[in-house]
Design an enzyme around this catalytic site. Structure first.
Site, PDB file in Angstrom:
ATOM      1  N   MET A  29      -4.831 -10.942   2.679  1.00 30.34           N
ATOM      2  CA  MET A  29      -4.875 -11.547   4.009  1.00 30.34           C
ATOM      3  C   MET A  29      -4.827 -10.526   5.150  1.00 30.34           C
ATOM      4  O   MET A  29      -4.809 -10.906   6.320  1.00 30.34           O
ATOM      5  CB  MET A  29      -3.725 -12.554   4.173  1.00 30.34           C
ATOM      6  CG  MET A  29      -3.768 -13.683   3.174  1.00 30.34           C
ATOM      7  SD  MET A  29      -5.361 -14.524   3.158  1.00 30.34           S
ATOM      8  CE  MET A  29      -5.283 -15.294   1.561  1.00 30.34           C
ATOM      9  N   CYS A  30      -4.812  -9.245   4.828  1.00 26.73           N
ATOM     10  CA  CYS A  30      -4.820  -8.218   5.874  1.00 26.73           C
ATOM     11  C   CYS A  30      -6.208  -8.102   6.495  1.00 26.73           C
ATOM     12  O   CYS A  30      -7.218  -8.223   5.805  1.00 26.73           O
ATOM     13  CB  CYS A  30      -4.404  -6.868   5.301  1.00 26.73           C
ATOM     14  SG  CYS A  30      -2.654  -6.740   4.981  1.00 26.73           S
TER      15      CYS A  30
ATOM     16  N   MET B 168       1.638  -3.495   7.511  1.00 28.22           N
ATOM     17  CA  MET B 168       1.221  -3.437   6.112  1.00 28.22           C
ATOM     18  C   MET B 168       0.560  -2.102   5.783  1.00 28.22           C
ATOM     19  O   MET B 168       0.715  -1.572   4.686  1.00 28.22           O
ATOM     20  CB  MET B 168       0.286  -4.602   5.769  1.00 28.22           C
ATOM     21  CG  MET B 168       0.946  -5.963   5.891  1.00 28.22           C
ATOM     22  SD  MET B 168       2.519  -6.119   4.994  1.00 28.22           S
ATOM     23  CE  MET B 168       1.982  -5.858   3.323  1.00 28.22           C
ATOM     24  N   GLU B 169      -0.155  -1.549   6.744  1.00 27.14           N
ATOM     25  CA  GLU B 169      -0.790  -0.245   6.535  1.00 27.14           C
ATOM     26  C   GLU B 169       0.258   0.851   6.372  1.00 27.14           C
ATOM     27  O   GLU B 169       0.117   1.732   5.509  1.00 27.14           O
ATOM     28  CB  GLU B 169      -1.746   0.060   7.688  1.00 27.14           C
ATOM     29  CG  GLU B 169      -3.014  -0.756   7.673  1.00 27.14           C
ATOM     30  CD  GLU B 169      -2.869  -2.227   8.085  1.00 27.14           C
ATOM     31  OE1 GLU B 169      -3.840  -2.978   7.942  1.00 27.14           O
ATOM     32  OE2 GLU B 169      -1.778  -2.629   8.562  1.00 27.14           O
TER      33      GLU B 169
ATOM     34  N   ASP C 143       2.912  10.370  -9.920  1.00 24.53           N
ATOM     35  CA  ASP C 143       1.799  10.708 -10.808  1.00 24.53           C
ATOM     36  C   ASP C 143       1.689  12.208 -11.036  1.00 24.53           C
ATOM     37  O   ASP C 143       1.469  12.660 -12.155  1.00 24.53           O
ATOM     38  CB  ASP C 143       0.484  10.170 -10.232  1.00 24.53           C
ATOM     39  CG  ASP C 143      -0.702  10.522 -11.110  1.00 24.53           C
ATOM     40  OD1 ASP C 143      -0.668  10.186 -12.309  1.00 24.53           O
ATOM     41  OD2 ASP C 143      -1.655  11.145 -10.602  1.00 24.53           O
TER      42      ASP C 143
END
Length: 161
Positions: free
Chosen positions: A76-77, A113-114, A128
């Site tokens: 939804m972004c 959100m970013e 990682d």
């Protein structure tokens, strides 16, 4: 918390919020996450002793790329033309790297959100690149530090006030 959920339509189903009537304003969000690791892992990151290369440079690039791709990851972004993304690292000289992302846009919706996506992907990239020597690393304490701009105004996480 009295506001209604904005991502739900009249049928109770998911929708992307319509921002077409919102004012274009400068918006900034800052988020934070931590990676806790063995002391030797942090020492090797800081000294450049990891076989995969400069851990923080690669993680920083990954975080910036992630911020730009948030709308592809979170349904939804909105797709945003970001005007700035900065990833900053601090460490405690022992066993923790603290990641802070600052994301900026001039637009009709915020960039929380970013910023949150940026710190998470930065942390995952550190994991990682170091997992061969430290599988016990933990990604912790991911949260929004601050946001500015838009109708809801200025928010600062309570520890930051």
């Amino acid at each position: 918390m009295t506001e209604e959920l904005t991502h739900i339509n009249a049928q109770g189903r998911a929708k992307q919020v319509d921002v077409s009537d919102k004012a274009v304003t400068k918006r900034i969000a800052r988020a934070r996450a931590s990676v806790i690791m063995q002391e030797e892992t942090l020492r090797r990151i800081k000294s450049g002793g990891m076989k995969k290369g400069d851990v923080l440079a690669v993680a920083q690039t990954a975080g910036i790329m992630a911020a730009k791709k948030t709308s592809e990851l979170i349904p939804m972004c909105h797709l945003l033309l970001l005007t700035g993304v900065d990833i900053h690292f601090e460490d405690n000289d022992r066993d923790q790297i603290i990641i802070t992302a600052t994301v900026k846009v001039t637009g009709q919706t915020g960039v929380e959100m970013e910023a949150l996506t940026a710190v998470q992907i930065t942390a995952l990239t550190i994991y990682d690149m170091c997992k061969a020597i430290d599988k016990s690393m933990r990604i912790t304490d991911c949260y929004l530090l601050e946001k500015e701009g838009g109708k809801s105004g200025h928010f600062v996480y309570e520890e930051e006030k």
